[in-house]
Motif scaffolding. Structure first.
Motif, PDB file in Angstrom:
ATOM      1  N   ALA A  40       0.814  -1.214   0.000  1.00 57.56           N
ATOM      2  CA  ALA A  40       0.000   0.000   0.000  1.00 57.56           C
ATOM      3  C   ALA A  40       0.846   1.260   0.000  1.00 57.56           C
ATOM      4  CB  ALA A  40      -0.930  -0.009   1.215  1.00 57.56           C
ATOM      5  N   SER A  41       1.911   1.288   0.795  1.00 52.37           N
ATOM      6  CA  SER A  41       2.730   2.498   0.894  1.00 52.37           C
ATOM      7  C   SER A  41       3.502   2.746  -0.396  1.00 52.37           C
ATOM      8  CB  SER A  41       3.690   2.395   2.083  1.00 52.37           C
ATOM      9  OG  SER A  41       4.540   1.267   1.962  1.00 52.37           O
ATOM     10  N   ILE A  42       4.059   1.693  -0.980  1.00 50.69           N
ATOM     11  CA  ILE A  42       4.780   1.863  -2.238  1.00 50.69           C
ATOM     12  C   ILE A  42       3.811   2.240  -3.349  1.00 50.69           C
ATOM     13  CG2 ILE A  42       6.053   0.605  -4.024  1.00 50.69           C
ATOM     14  CD1 ILE A  42       7.466  -0.894  -1.731  1.00 50.69           C
ATOM     15  N   GLY A  43       2.644   1.604  -3.371  1.00 52.80           N
ATOM     16  CA  GLY A  43       1.647   1.946  -4.370  1.00 52.80           C
ATOM     17  C   GLY A  43       1.220   3.399  -4.275  1.00 52.80           C
ATOM     18  N   ALA A  44       0.957   3.873  -3.061  1.00 53.67           N
ATOM     19  CA  ALA A  44       0.526   5.254  -2.876  1.00 53.67           C
ATOM     20  C   ALA A  44       1.607   6.231  -3.318  1.00 53.67           C
ATOM     21  CB  ALA A  44       0.163   5.490  -1.410  1.00 53.67           C
ATOM     22  N   PHE A  45       2.838   5.959  -2.946  1.00 50.97           N
ATOM     23  CA  PHE A  45       3.926   6.861  -3.322  1.00 50.97           C
ATOM     24  C   PHE A  45       4.108   6.922  -4.831  1.00 50.97           C
ATOM     25  CE2 PHE A  45       8.455   7.117  -4.537  1.00 50.97           C
ATOM     26  CZ  PHE A  45       8.698   8.442  -4.186  1.00 50.97           C
ATOM     27  N   VAL A  46       4.129   5.758  -5.472  1.00 54.10           N
ATOM     28  CA  VAL A  46       4.367   5.727  -6.914  1.00 54.10           C
ATOM     29  C   VAL A  46       3.213   6.367  -7.671  1.00 54.10           C
ATOM     30  CG1 VAL A  46       4.770   4.235  -8.911  1.00 54.10           C
ATOM     31  CG2 VAL A  46       5.863   3.698  -6.732  1.00 54.10           C
ATOM     32  N   VAL A  47       1.986   6.125  -7.236  1.00 57.79           N
ATOM     33  CA  VAL A  47       0.824   6.720  -7.904  1.00 57.79           C
ATOM     34  C   VAL A  47       0.872   8.240  -7.804  1.00 57.79           C
ATOM     35  CG1 VAL A  47      -1.671   7.028  -7.731  1.00 57.79           C
ATOM     36  CG2 VAL A  47      -0.702   4.728  -7.735  1.00 57.79           C
ATOM     37  N   VAL A  48       1.117   8.767  -6.613  1.00 54.12           N
ATOM     38  CA  VAL A  48       1.144  10.228  -6.438  1.00 54.12           C
ATOM     39  C   VAL A  48       2.297  10.849  -7.228  1.00 54.12           C
ATOM     40  CG1 VAL A  48       1.497  12.076  -4.757  1.00 54.12           C
ATOM     41  CG2 VAL A  48      -0.008  10.159  -4.197  1.00 54.12           C
ATOM     42  N   ALA A  49       3.483  10.260  -7.123  1.00 59.33           N
ATOM     43  CA  ALA A  49       4.625  10.820  -7.838  1.00 59.33           C
ATOM     44  C   ALA A  49       4.442  10.722  -9.348  1.00 59.33           C
ATOM     45  CB  ALA A  49       5.903  10.090  -7.412  1.00 59.33           C
ATOM     46  N   SER A  50       3.964   9.588  -9.822  1.00 56.05           N
ATOM     47  CA  SER A  50       3.749   9.418 -11.257  1.00 56.05           C
ATOM     48  C   SER A  50       2.673  10.372 -11.766  1.00 56.05           C
ATOM     49  CB  SER A  50       3.347   7.974 -11.569  1.00 56.05           C
ATOM     50  OG  SER A  50       4.362   7.069 -11.215  1.00 56.05           O
ATOM     51  N   LEU A  51       1.587  10.499 -11.009  1.00 55.99           N
ATOM     52  CA  LEU A  51       0.508  11.408 -11.399  1.00 55.99           C
ATOM     53  C   LEU A  51       1.030  12.831 -11.536  1.00 55.99           C
ATOM     54  CD1 LEU A  51      -2.537  11.873 -11.886  1.00 55.99           C
ATOM     55  CD2 LEU A  51      -2.772  12.186  -9.413  1.00 55.99           C
ATOM     56  N   LEU A  52       1.836  13.254 -10.582  1.00 52.01           N
ATOM     57  CA  LEU A  52       2.389  14.602 -10.613  1.00 52.01           C
ATOM     58  C   LEU A  52       3.207  14.836 -11.876  1.00 52.01           C
ATOM     59  CD1 LEU A  52       3.076  17.325  -9.267  1.00 52.01           C
ATOM     60  CD2 LEU A  52       4.985  16.159  -8.116  1.00 52.01           C
ATOM     61  N   PHE A  53       4.118  13.922 -12.175  1.00 52.80           N
ATOM     62  CA  PHE A  53       5.015  14.152 -13.310  1.00 52.80           C
ATOM     63  C   PHE A  53       4.317  13.913 -14.645  1.00 52.80           C
ATOM     64  CE2 PHE A  53       8.153  13.530  -9.896  1.00 52.80           C
ATOM     65  CZ  PHE A  53       8.872  14.701 -10.069  1.00 52.80           C
ATOM     66  N   TRP A  54       3.393  12.953 -14.709  1.00 55.14           N
ATOM     67  CA  TRP A  54       2.627  12.779 -15.948  1.00 55.14           C
ATOM     68  C   TRP A  54       1.821  14.036 -16.252  1.00 55.14           C
ATOM     69  CZ3 TRP A  54       4.091   9.683 -19.412  1.00 55.14           C
ATOM     70  CH2 TRP A  54       4.401   8.335 -19.205  1.00 55.14           C
ATOM     71  N   LEU A  55       1.193  14.630 -15.215  1.00 54.86           N
ATOM     72  CA  LEU A  55       0.388  15.831 -15.432  1.00 54.86           C
ATOM     73  C   LEU A  55       1.250  17.037 -15.817  1.00 54.86           C
ATOM     74  CD1 LEU A  55      -2.257  15.546 -12.559  1.00 54.86           C
ATOM     75  CD2 LEU A  55      -2.621  15.210 -15.018  1.00 54.86           C
ATOM     76  N   ILE A  56       2.406  17.157 -15.187  1.00 49.37           N
ATOM     77  CA  ILE A  56       3.315  18.247 -15.568  1.00 49.37           C
ATOM     78  C   ILE A  56       3.699  18.128 -17.041  1.00 49.37           C
ATOM     79  CG2 ILE A  56       5.649  19.163 -15.257  1.00 49.37           C
ATOM     80  CD1 ILE A  56       5.370  18.533 -12.274  1.00 49.37           C
ATOM     81  N   LEU A  57       4.035  16.932 -17.477  1.00 52.01           N
ATOM     82  CA  LEU A  57       4.391  16.725 -18.880  1.00 52.01           C
ATOM     83  C   LEU A  57       3.200  16.990 -19.800  1.00 52.01           C
ATOM     84  CD1 LEU A  57       6.546  13.483 -18.484  1.00 52.01           C
ATOM     85  CD2 LEU A  57       7.382  15.733 -19.199  1.00 52.01           C
ATOM     86  N   ARG A  58       2.031  16.542 -19.381  1.00 52.89           N
ATOM     87  CA  ARG A  58       0.846  16.722 -20.230  1.00 52.89           C
ATOM     88  C   ARG A  58       0.535  18.199 -20.450  1.00 52.89           C
ATOM     89  NH1 ARG A  58      -5.375  14.702 -18.860  1.00 52.89           N
ATOM     90  NH2 ARG A  58      -6.340  15.647 -20.708  1.00 52.89           N
ATOM     91  N   PHE A  59       0.635  19.008 -19.398  1.00 56.41           N
ATOM     92  CA  PHE A  59       0.214  20.403 -19.506  1.00 56.41           C
ATOM     93  C   PHE A  59       1.361  21.347 -19.868  1.00 56.41           C
ATOM     94  CE2 PHE A  59      -3.175  18.656 -16.746  1.00 56.41           C
ATOM     95  CZ  PHE A  59      -4.252  18.961 -17.565  1.00 56.41           C
ATOM     96  N   THR A  60       2.553  20.808 -20.108  1.00 53.98           N
ATOM     97  CA  THR A  60       3.661  21.643 -20.569  1.00 53.98           C
ATOM     98  C   THR A  60       4.011  21.302 -22.019  1.00 53.98           C
ATOM     99  OG1 THR A  60       5.210  20.085 -19.523  1.00 53.98           O
ATOM    100  CG2 THR A  60       4.618  22.078 -18.277  1.00 53.98           C
ATOM    101  N   ILE A  61       4.671  20.215 -22.230  1.00 54.27           N
ATOM    102  CA  ILE A  61       5.090  19.876 -23.596  1.00 54.27           C
ATOM    103  C   ILE A  61       4.126  18.923 -24.291  1.00 54.27           C
ATOM    104  CG2 ILE A  61       7.521  20.249 -23.059  1.00 54.27           C
ATOM    105  CD1 ILE A  61       7.890  17.260 -22.821  1.00 54.27           C
ATOM    106  N   GLY A  62       3.167  18.361 -23.534  1.00 49.89           N
ATOM    107  CA  GLY A  62       2.226  17.412 -24.126  1.00 49.89           C
ATOM    108  C   GLY A  62       2.822  16.020 -24.192  1.00 49.89           C
ATOM    109  N   ILE A  63       1.955  15.018 -24.059  1.00 49.56           N
ATOM    110  CA  ILE A  63       2.461  13.643 -24.064  1.00 49.56           C
ATOM    111  C   ILE A  63       1.871  12.789 -25.184  1.00 49.56           C
ATOM    112  CG2 ILE A  63       2.974  13.602 -21.595  1.00 49.56           C
ATOM    113  CD1 ILE A  63       0.342  12.155 -21.119  1.00 49.56           C
ATOM    114  N   ARG A  64       0.775  13.231 -25.771  1.00 47.70           N
ATOM    115  CA  ARG A  64       0.078  12.373 -26.731  1.00 47.70           C
ATOM    116  C   ARG A  64       0.266  12.867 -28.152  1.00 47.70           C
ATOM    117  NH1 ARG A  64      -5.096   8.667 -26.369  1.00 47.70           N
ATOM    118  NH2 ARG A  64      -5.241   8.160 -28.577  1.00 47.70           N
ATOM    119  N   ALA A  65       0.489  11.907 -29.054  1.00 47.68           N
ATOM    120  CA  ALA A  65       0.547  12.231 -30.477  1.00 47.68           C
ATOM    121  C   ALA A  65      -0.834  12.650 -30.961  1.00 47.68           C
ATOM    122  CB  ALA A  65       1.051  11.022 -31.269  1.00 47.68           C
TER     123      ALA A  65
END
Length: 444
Positions: free
Chosen positions: A390-415
């Protein structure tokens, strides 16, 4: 005459004796330098790290071939590019920050130091040198494996450079921080959590990052219809996917066997052999169970399910490949095969597009394998395992969500839709994996 021969013989013998007395090296060969038991133990341990490491490195080829076979031909070169790039980035990031963040001064805490790894000057008597460098190599290829899991899930619609930026974050920071909690002597190791070779620390971590990425990225165009229908999108080469699975299966012996971390005693050698055998049994059971279950449910055997069933068996046994009996290993791996067959369609019903089935294989089977550890290892318990998952899952989900969203709303991630339709080989790379069979074949 006989007396003369005797005199000559005595003279020659006397001369040889005098030379040997002057230079004893001529009397007998110099004895080889002695090796202490500690040095011999160290040599064998280092050999295990290096052999296990290059077997796990070979898994990068397995992931590349598996993904190349399960994507459409217009995206094959893109997947190959992503896989060689992510392995290279992981190697650099794990040197620059990852290894010491995972191991340097964790001491029951939550992370190590933000410094790069540098092997010390060494001499013949310095036993820590080879331990450091061989361990760095072995741990680095585990780090790269985590990124490979993400690559297949988000295939066919993600841009190259945003993906590689996320890989740098994952391998340099997200993976090492959570792995330090257990393998670096952090707080989870003191809480009684156990994950022998990384069902959670490697596979579920990659699976959580892939799940978040797939949700934010969205499904491929045409995968799901407006009325809820699910459209199958066949891959380009099932033979390639099968080859990739066999390569991964082979590499897993280094993954699990090398995690014994020692080969200097009879007990260690016996344990490594037991780990190899249990690893193989679990993979075989996962494959067979997936085949039988698809035959029962769909009236036909699905090759992709058989391949992922074997991989799920491997992931399931990774958390504890030493203590199970053969029967227990078969049950643990077989349960992984069941998980794959049941959760692949579940993701489709949720409209989560996982191109290669990495989330069922690495996330769901990884959780199962970690929670199953107390069934065969009495030194841990279900509460400690749940806290770790649970602790590793929570950490990875929050950290991944943060960086995926930063990439999405800055340089974009999808073709774009047009680029996705054309294929990422041409839109992102300007080439084709199979030019003789595509549009390039029209040019002479």
């Amino acid at each position: 005459m006989d007396n003369l021969k005797k005199l000559w013989g005595l003279a020659i013998a006397a001369a040889l004796t005098s030379v040997m007395l002057v230079d004893p090296a001529l009397a007998q060969e110099e004895a080889p330098p002695s090796t202490s038991p500690e040095e011999a133990y160290f040599v064998f341990n280092t050999l295990l790290f290096l052999i296990g490491g290059f077997l796990v490195m070979w898994m990068a080829a397995g992931f590349a071939m598996l993904e190349a076979g399960l994507v459409r031909s217009k995206n094959v070169a893109m997947q190959c590019t992503k896989n060689i790039a992510l392995f290279s980035i992981a190697g650099l990031m794990y040197w620059l920050v990852g290894y010491n963040l995972m191991y340097d001064g964790v001491d029951g805490g939550y992370l190590g130091s933000f410094t790069w790894f540098a092997h010390p000057e060494h001499g013949a008597e310095d036993l820590t040198y080879a331990a450091g460098t061989s361990d760095w190599f072995f741990q680095m290829v585990f780090c790269a494996t985590t990124a490979s899991i993400v690559s297949g899930t988000v295939a066919e619609r993600i841009k190259l450079w945003p993906f590689l930026i996320f890989v740098a974050i994952l391998t340099g920071f997200i993976y090492p921080i959570q792995a330090s909690w257990q393998w670096g002597g952090g707080w989870l190791s003191e809480a009684g959590f156990s994950d022998f070779a990384g069902s959670t620390l490697v596979h579920s971590t990659g699976g959580w990052a892939a799940l978040v990425g797939a949700i934010i990225l969205g499904a491929r165009s045409g995968k799901y219809g407006p009325d809820g229908q699910i459209n199958a999108i066949p891959g380009s080469s099932l033979p390639l996917a099968t080859l990739g699975t066999f390569i991964l299966w082979l590499g897993w012996f280094g993954f699990n066997g090398g995690s014994q971390l020692a080969l200097g005693t009879l007990g260690d050698a016996s344990d490594v052999s037991r780990i190899f055998a249990n690893t193989n049994i679990a993979a075989a059971a996962g494959c067979v169970v997936a085949m039988v279950l698809t035959q029962v449910i769909y009236k036909k055997v699905d090759l992709t399910m058989a391949l992922n069933g074997a991989l799920a068996g491997l992931v399931s046994i990774t958390a504890e490949p030493l203590t199970p009996t053969f029967a227990s290993a078969a049950l643990i791996g077989g349960a992984g095969g069941i998980i794959v067959v049941l959760t692949v369609p579940l993701l489709d019903r949720l409209h989560i597009d996982d191109v290669v089935g990495a989330i069922p294989v690495h996330l769901f089977a990884g959780i199962w394998g970690t929670m199953a550890v107390p069934l065969t290892n009495g030194d841990t318990n279900f509460a400690a395992q749940f806290i770790g998952v649970a602790s590793i899952g929570a950490f990875v989900v929050v950290a991944s969500l943060l960086f995926w969203l930063i990439l999405r709303f800055t340089i974009g991630i999808r073709a774009s839709a047009e680029e996705e339709m054309e294929g990422l080989d041409r839109s992102e790379l300007g080439l084709e994996a199979y030019p003789e069979f595509g549009r390039g074949s029209q040019t002479i």
